[in-house]
Motif scaffolding. Sequence first.
Motif, PDB file in Angstrom:
ATOM      1  N   GLN A   1       0.828  -1.157   0.154  1.00 22.40           N
ATOM      2  CA  GLN A   1      -0.227   0.361  -0.102  1.00 22.40           C
ATOM      3  C   GLN A   1       0.777   1.086   0.199  1.00 22.40           C
TER       4      GLN A   1
ATOM      5  N   LEU B   1       2.338   4.914   0.686  1.00 23.79           N
ATOM      6  CA  LEU B   1       2.201   5.989   1.847  1.00 23.79           C
ATOM      7  C   LEU B   1       2.810   7.317   0.910  1.00 23.79           C
ATOM      8  N   ASP B   2       2.022   8.016   1.829  1.00 20.23           N
ATOM      9  CA  ASP B   2       2.744   9.489   1.330  1.00 20.23           C
ATOM     10  C   ASP B   2       3.758  10.073   1.357  1.00 20.23           C
TER      11      ASP B   2
ATOM     12  N   GLY C   1       2.857   9.466   5.974  1.00 19.16           N
ATOM     13  CA  GLY C   1       2.941   8.077   6.366  1.00 19.16           C
ATOM     14  C   GLY C   1       1.319   8.038   6.067  1.00 19.16           C
ATOM     15  N   GLN C   2       0.238   8.474   5.277  1.00 19.02           N
ATOM     16  CA  GLN C   2      -0.607   8.153   5.361  1.00 19.02           C
ATOM     17  C   GLN C   2      -1.308   7.302   4.322  1.00 19.02           C
ATOM     18  N   ARG C   3      -2.021   6.222   4.176  1.00 20.09           N
ATOM     19  CA  ARG C   3      -2.338   5.933   2.805  1.00 20.09           C
ATOM     20  C   ARG C   3      -2.664   6.667   1.807  1.00 20.09           C
ATOM     21  N   GLN C   4      -1.754   6.555   0.675  1.00 23.23           N
ATOM     22  CA  GLN C   4      -2.325   7.177  -0.351  1.00 23.23           C
ATOM     23  C   GLN C   4      -3.879   6.529  -1.157  1.00 23.23           C
TER      24      GLN C   4
ATOM     25  N   ILE D   1      -7.403   2.451  -2.081  1.00 22.78           N
ATOM     26  CA  ILE D   1      -6.086   2.245  -1.561  1.00 22.78           C
ATOM     27  C   ILE D   1      -5.589   2.416  -2.419  1.00 22.78           C
TER      28      ILE D   1
ATOM     29  N   ARG E   1       2.728  -2.824   8.901  1.00 29.07           N
ATOM     30  CA  ARG E   1       1.869  -2.120   9.905  1.00 29.07           C
ATOM     31  C   ARG E   1       1.103  -3.167  10.469  1.00 29.07           C
TER      32      ARG E   1
ATOM     33  N   GLU F   1      -2.476  -4.138   9.116  1.00 27.03           N
ATOM     34  CA  GLU F   1      -2.191  -3.182   7.480  1.00 27.03           C
ATOM     35  C   GLU F   1      -1.671  -3.650   6.496  1.00 27.03           C
TER      36      GLU F   1
ATOM     37  N   VAL G   1       3.440  -1.926   3.122  1.00 28.04           N
ATOM     38  CA  VAL G   1       3.334  -0.655   3.230  1.00 28.04           C
ATOM     39  C   VAL G   1       4.486  -0.012   2.967  1.00 28.04           C
TER      40      VAL G   1
ATOM     41  N   ARG H   1       7.168   3.236   0.998  1.00 24.52           N
ATOM     42  CA  ARG H   1       6.995   5.040   0.245  1.00 24.52           C
ATOM     43  C   ARG H   1       8.301   5.447  -0.563  1.00 24.52           C
TER      44      ARG H   1
END
Length: 98
Positions: A22, A24-25, A28-31, A38, A58, A61, A64, A66
């Motif tokens: 997944q 992340l931006d 740290g938020q899911r795009q 997602i 995570r 989750e 993830v 980045r």
Amino acid sequence: MTAPVHEPKACRSCGQPILWGQLLDEKGQRQRKPDGRIKSIPIDFDPVPNGNVLVFERPGEGIVCRMLRRGEAPPAGARLRVSHFSSCPQAQQHRRKA
């Protein structure tokens, strides 16, 4: 951050081992896609020294990831990877049109 422990999947085109992460931006938020789903990307399973994708797990989750910004130093001990779109010989056939 914990290194992912999931078993790899096989790319449907080239058969190479990949992980799905997944995206992340910077915060740290899911795009998310415009429809609210997602964003996920395929990532080469094996770490490489010149990678630009930081992958971790995570709790609750899953995997993830980045993308490191140009010039950004990875955390100490990070095992970086690359997007499978950059290494798959058939990547173009899987890209979605904007």
